[in-house]
Write an enzyme that holds these catalytic residues in place. Sequence first.
Site, PDB file in Angstrom:
ATOM      1  CB  THR A 167      38.037  35.923  75.996  1.00  0.00           C
ATOM      2  OG1 THR A 167      37.040  35.000  75.535  1.00  0.00           O
ATOM      3  CG2 THR A 167      37.209  37.165  76.587  1.00  0.00           C
ATOM      4  N   GLY A 182      42.518  32.999  73.262  1.00  0.00           N
ATOM      5  CA  GLY A 182      43.959  33.023  73.345  1.00  0.00           C
ATOM      6  C   GLY A 182      44.474  34.229  73.962  1.00  0.00           C
ATOM      7  CG  ASP A 195      40.992  24.601  66.770  1.00  0.00           C
ATOM      8  OD1 ASP A 195      41.063  25.288  65.806  1.00  0.00           O
ATOM      9  OD2 ASP A 195      41.696  23.862  67.109  1.00  0.00           O
ATOM     10  N   GLY A 196      37.468  26.309  69.386  1.00  0.00           N
ATOM     11  CA  GLY A 196      36.162  26.035  70.138  1.00  0.00           C
ATOM     12  C   GLY A 196      34.972  27.022  69.459  1.00  0.00           C
ATOM     13  CG  MET A 255      35.726  27.174  62.881  1.00  0.00           C
ATOM     14  SD  MET A 255      35.130  28.283  61.852  1.00  0.00           S
ATOM     15  CE  MET A 255      35.367  27.941  60.189  1.00  0.00           C
ATOM     16  CG  ASN A 286      43.088  14.719  52.370  1.00  0.00           C
ATOM     17  OD1 ASN A 286      42.590  15.792  52.396  1.00  0.00           O
ATOM     18  ND2 ASN A 286      43.524  14.420  50.933  1.00  0.00           N
ATOM     19  CD  GLU A 302      41.616  10.703  51.743  1.00  0.00           C
ATOM     20  OE1 GLU A 302      41.459  10.020  53.031  1.00  0.00           O
ATOM     21  OE2 GLU A 302      42.481  10.589  51.338  1.00  0.00           O
ATOM     22  CD  GLU A 318      34.771  23.771  73.562  1.00  0.00           C
ATOM     23  OE1 GLU A 318      34.049  23.876  74.594  1.00  0.00           O
ATOM     24  OE2 GLU A 318      35.854  24.371  73.122  1.00  0.00           O
TER      25      GLU A 318
END
EC number: 2.7.1.-
Length: 309
Positions: free
Chosen positions: A11, A13, A70-71, A73, A229, A232, A289
Amino acid sequence: MSHWFFIINPTAGHRNGLRVWKSIQKELIKRKVEHRSFLTEHPGHAEVLARQISTIQEYKLKRLIVIGGDGTMHEVVNGLKDVDDIELSFVPAGAYNDFSRGFSIKKIDLIQEIKKVKRPLTRTFHLGSVNFLQDKSQILYFMNHIGIGFDAYVNKKAMEFPLRRVFLFLRLRFLVYPLSHLHASATFKPFTLACTTEDETREFHDVWFAVVSNHPFYGGGMKAAPLANPREKTFDIVIVENQPFLKKYWLLCLMAFGKHTKMDGVTMFKAKDITFYTKDKIPFHADGEIMGTTPFRLASSPSPLRIKT
């Protein structure tokens, strides 16, 4: 080619996750790549699947590919946080995809690898870890960023939106966030934020929001921390205070291009370890989240995560 495992959020996107998976699955079958796939069924399921997959004949689990936003992952890295020898790949299929922007990951990368057009590279980066001061046994990890204050408050209001289910049923999901944003703008109260780093404690007043970033991108491509970055072991912290109502929105416009850094009321610094305190409990999110409220401590993960792109 070694055994591949897939976790797919169908689901993500607006069902783009399922479309992306079908195109990849077609190539896997065509090239006779041995693989197993698992589709998520509800929020939090990707974390459960990742934890379960990591117990399946660990000698086989060398590669895990995540298809989603992103959620998705975020859930997977929290499910696999104790496994150091797994290489992760990510195929962006969500709405915001800040992680793929921060690491220059493209949808086509995996297809090219399957077709043997492209040889993948393995890169390492350090996750951020959140330690809850109220419960020190509770630790979670984030890849992209932490947001404290207004943006987390908006997310919370969107989740609590009174007619959310009705809007979703009527396919009016796109109205939930703007309406929640308007409500949050009228009710949110700026706060005082104390930050303790390795060297000092600093206090900020009339704070609208604070961002802790692992790479430049935030909220769907805004360059909140242009110099961050992910390789780092330091975080870039952005604190926004003393902003009149209209100026706050001008700041967000400039942030889209990373041009906000020299504005009055914007403070930026780097830290490896930082603890946030507030008088009242202020909500925060990790990778978009909602996770809890202040106070909490952030540090870099002890061992790096390997991403294959």
